[in-house]
Design an enzyme around this catalytic site. Sequence first.
Site, PDB file in Angstrom:
ATOM      1  N   ASP A  68       0.855  -1.187   0.000  1.00 25.88           N
ATOM      2  CA  ASP A  68       0.000   0.000   0.000  1.00 25.88           C
ATOM      3  C   ASP A  68       0.890   1.235   0.000  1.00 25.88           C
ATOM      4  O   ASP A  68       1.820   1.343   0.801  1.00 25.88           O
ATOM      5  CB  ASP A  68      -0.899   0.030   1.242  1.00 25.88           C
ATOM      6  CG  ASP A  68      -2.068  -0.931   1.102  1.00 25.88           C
ATOM      7  OD1 ASP A  68      -2.388  -1.293  -0.040  1.00 25.88           O
ATOM      8  OD2 ASP A  68      -2.653  -1.319   2.125  1.00 25.88           O
TER       9      ASP A  68
ATOM     10  N   ASP B   8     -13.874  -6.392  -5.109  1.00 28.73           N
ATOM     11  CA  ASP B   8     -14.024  -6.653  -3.675  1.00 28.73           C
ATOM     12  C   ASP B   8     -15.467  -7.091  -3.450  1.00 28.73           C
ATOM     13  O   ASP B   8     -16.394  -6.406  -3.875  1.00 28.73           O
ATOM     14  CB  ASP B   8     -13.770  -5.376  -2.851  1.00 28.73           C
ATOM     15  CG  ASP B   8     -12.365  -4.826  -3.056  1.00 28.73           C
ATOM     16  OD1 ASP B   8     -11.473  -5.607  -3.438  1.00 28.73           O
ATOM     17  OD2 ASP B   8     -12.159  -3.618  -2.841  1.00 28.73           O
TER      18      ASP B   8
END
Length: 251
Positions: A11, A130
């Site tokens: 990230d 997702d």
Amino acid sequence: MLTKRIIPCLDIKNGRTVKGVNFVDLRDAGDPVELAAAYAEKGADELVFLDISATEEKRKTLAKLVLDVAEQLNIPFTVGGGISSVEDVDILLKNGADKVSINSSAVKNPELINQLSEKFGSQCVVVAIDAKNINGKWTVHLVGGKVPTELDLFEWAKEVEQRGAGEILFTSMDHDGTKNGFANEALARLSEDLNIPIIASGGAGNIQHFQDTFQAGKADAALAASVFHFKEIEISDLKNQLRTAGISVRL
């Protein structure tokens, strides 16, 4: 038989790696370039960078980062996070990214998938999905899993493939961060329904989980973050055990 891929995920926020990285042997575990090089050396097959910063400077920061990483890296890498136009992708690929990952922007504007695959080739286009299992139905969510949609995971995945995506990165919101294993039933169904590779994400906690997702989940690749960042699993150990279990990996 194609080899199964192991993909660490980093990230990125304002050009730095965030979300706890515990690589003690690096001068600066916040430097994505150093981390990328370390992972490549340790045997990662690919890397994914997800940019979670929402600054105006983002595009410039990300383009610079991609350039720096590309100079250091000999394995393919994917960049995702806030990519919403052909122009965004053009800049990232020109700076050395191999693939881009789009998520919310694909749901809001499905035609973007067609545009990207027509312009750059489907091998560059990863669509991240997702989803959460709500009362037995896998529902697609946006904004890091916060916003539910009306879309069914399997229907959306089929549409994504038809529109020209080269791969799907499926994260189970129910499994993400639990370290209890991947969503193998849903993954196996995706693999059976589609012809493009499926990357499993969400739930990695131990080596057995990777073995299970390749065997029971029929995944083509497995992505994880914290188990690699905190050295709970070394990629070389993981690959050796997978090979012992009869799973084809690149050593």
